[in-house]
Scaffold this motif. Sequence first.
Motif, mmCIF file in Angstrom:
data_model
loop_
_atom_site.group_PDB
_atom_site.id
_atom_site.type_symbol
_atom_site.label_atom_id
_atom_site.label_comp_id
_atom_site.label_asym_id
_atom_site.label_seq_id
_atom_site.Cartn_x
_atom_site.Cartn_y
_atom_site.Cartn_z
ATOM 1 N N ARG A 1 -4.612 1.014 -8.494
ATOM 2 C CA ARG A 1 -5.206 1.301 -7.188
ATOM 3 C C ARG A 1 -5.931 2.636 -7.235
ATOM 4 O O ARG A 1 -5.369 3.637 -7.664
ATOM 5 C CB ARG A 1 -4.115 1.322 -6.121
ATOM 6 N N CYS B 1 0.843 -1.202 0.000
ATOM 7 C CA CYS B 1 0.000 0.000 0.000
ATOM 8 C C CYS B 1 0.875 1.248 0.000
ATOM 9 O O CYS B 1 1.884 1.328 0.710
ATOM 10 C CB CYS B 1 -0.923 0.000 1.215
ATOM 11 N N PHE C 1 -8.933 1.971 -0.255
ATOM 12 C CA PHE C 1 -8.567 1.852 -1.660
ATOM 13 C C PHE C 1 -9.155 0.580 -2.246
ATOM 14 O O PHE C 1 -9.446 -0.371 -1.529
ATOM 15 C CB PHE C 1 -7.038 1.803 -1.819
ATOM 16 N N GLU D 1 -8.751 -1.941 -5.989
ATOM 17 C CA GLU D 1 -7.852 -2.196 -7.113
ATOM 18 C C GLU D 1 -8.596 -2.836 -8.264
ATOM 19 O O GLU D 1 -9.584 -3.554 -8.062
ATOM 20 C CB GLU D 1 -6.702 -3.122 -6.685
ATOM 21 N N ALA E 1 -8.153 -3.383 -1.545
ATOM 22 C CA ALA E 1 -6.716 -3.153 -1.712
ATOM 23 C C ALA E 1 -5.879 -4.300 -1.186
ATOM 24 O O ALA E 1 -4.773 -4.548 -1.662
ATOM 25 C CB ALA E 1 -6.312 -1.849 -1.042
#
Lengths: 96, 142
Positions: B4, A18, A43, A45, B35
């Motif tokens: 991302r 990250c 976040f 992806e 994530a």
Amino acid sequence: MTSLQDMPQVQDCAVDSCSYNAEHSCHAGAITVGGDHAHCGTFVEISFRGGLDRNGLVGACHRSDCVHNDKLECHASGVRVGPSTDAADCLTYEPR
Amino acid sequence: MGLRLPVGDVTVLLGPAAVRRQVMAALDDDSGRCASGHSAVRVQRLAAAADDDVHRRIAAIEAVREAPATIVLIDRVTDGLTAPDRRAVLAALRPVATGGRAVLVDDDDPVAALAVADGALRADPAGRLSAESLGDLDYLGS
């Protein structure tokens, strides 16, 4: 409403990939936690399509407890991969 | 290779138009995930037909707010619109993001899209993406 100083700190973060992770500390202003297993939702992806113009192969399989596994090789006629516990799990896995 | 995106933000693609199109086309709508990679998230891609008027396009964007997608790809939804209509459509993207989604925008007028953006990614001719500081673009609004 909870004030900023009352909000819990992220004491450590193991996701080294990250952008906000520095030496296992989270340097984001704040994170959001949610989802079915309380994941960090700050976040998300998405991947790019890639690879060769043909289907991938199972090179090896570490799940020796699967009925299709023989000497760490998959002998299923084909496998399906999709989200289960993780984003990309072998859905053909079948315990002995 | 993954991209991302911050949840709650509108992120605009910058760079050559052809490369931006390639980037959007290459994104795998079935690969959305949190994530940490532990959970799949839904991806919704929004495009517009040439004969869609501004109202229909805004309605389509507003409908996304009711959909379960966490990643929203906005694929040139303002093509063919006048500048005022383009601004109206782009303005409708903000509530989509603030509702807890990551919104990635490719627009025929990326500068107009920056007006509603929280961040930007610049695609170089090779298709590589790098974060662009919006602070560097403040002069556009002056």
